[in-house]
Design a protein around this motif. Sequence first.
Motif, mmCIF file in Angstrom:
data_model
loop_
_atom_site.group_PDB
_atom_site.id
_atom_site.type_symbol
_atom_site.label_atom_id
_atom_site.label_comp_id
_atom_site.label_asym_id
_atom_site.label_seq_id
_atom_site.Cartn_x
_atom_site.Cartn_y
_atom_site.Cartn_z
ATOM 1 N N ALA A 29 0.703 0.907 -49.804
ATOM 2 C CA ALA A 29 -0.297 -0.170 -49.823
ATOM 3 C C ALA A 29 -0.588 -0.619 -51.250
ATOM 4 C CB ALA A 29 -1.590 0.297 -49.145
ATOM 5 N N GLY A 82 -6.228 1.846 -38.027
ATOM 6 C CA GLY A 82 -5.247 0.883 -38.510
ATOM 7 C C GLY A 82 -4.674 0.018 -37.402
ATOM 8 N N LEU A 101 -0.628 1.429 -44.471
ATOM 9 C CA LEU A 101 0.291 1.698 -45.581
ATOM 10 C C LEU A 101 -0.308 2.615 -46.651
ATOM 11 C CD1 LEU A 101 2.075 -1.752 -46.100
ATOM 12 C CD2 LEU A 101 2.864 0.266 -44.823
ATOM 13 N N PHE A 150 -5.447 -3.996 -36.569
ATOM 14 C CA PHE A 150 -4.284 -4.867 -36.551
ATOM 15 C C PHE A 150 -4.205 -5.666 -35.252
ATOM 16 C CE2 PHE A 150 0.299 -5.797 -36.355
ATOM 17 C CZ PHE A 150 0.524 -6.269 -37.641
ATOM 18 N N VAL A 198 -3.392 -3.431 -42.589
ATOM 19 C CA VAL A 198 -2.163 -3.146 -43.335
ATOM 20 C C VAL A 198 -2.460 -2.156 -44.462
ATOM 21 C CG1 VAL A 198 -0.414 -4.168 -44.851
ATOM 22 C CG2 VAL A 198 -1.009 -5.287 -42.685
ATOM 23 N N ILE A 216 -6.610 -8.021 -40.380
ATOM 24 C CA ILE A 216 -5.186 -7.694 -40.519
ATOM 25 C C ILE A 216 -4.903 -7.118 -41.901
ATOM 26 C CG2 ILE A 216 -2.850 -8.660 -40.611
ATOM 27 C CD1 ILE A 216 -3.903 -10.727 -38.459
#
Length: 173
Positions: free
Chosen positions: A54, A102, A39, A106, A35, A31
């Motif tokens: 990010a 991504g 980001l 996730f 992220v 995760i």
Amino acid sequence: MKNLVDHLSQYAAYHRDTRNIASHFIGIPLIVVAVAVLLSRPGVAITGLWLSPATLLTLASLRFYFKLDLAFGVLMTVLLGLCLWAGQALAVQSTMVWLSAGLGLFVVGWAIQFVGHHYEGRKPAFVDDLTGLIVGPLFVVAEVAFLLGMRKALQHDIENRVGPTGRRERKAI
């Protein structure tokens, strides 16, 4: 402000089953990387450094970790730096590669988390307190430290508050 023991104890109260903790060793890193990937766009290279949302989230997170504990702050800097590196590497790829990587990381990460919470019989900590989202990665790092025989006083303080880890009978969620 809560201290390190307060945050980790509150999070650990939702994570006493060893199977759930083991699932977090996989799910949370996936995760966090996801992220960082998601980001890292939009981003721009400035003097060799990739500046993106990010990066800003990482800096805010590191401020939180350093306020709690210097050693964990340093370790989280290294680990989150690696996540930023991976995020930037994928952010410069095609939109399809960036987005599928991504989102894939996730979704898989959260699926693993929910399997772990099935064993625990308890909802994830962030449902009751959103700080669980930032404490989760630190919890994983602390649990690895405990498995390596490090930070025994911290482990003792947490277990005094929430009890030891072990296999638990499943409770209804």
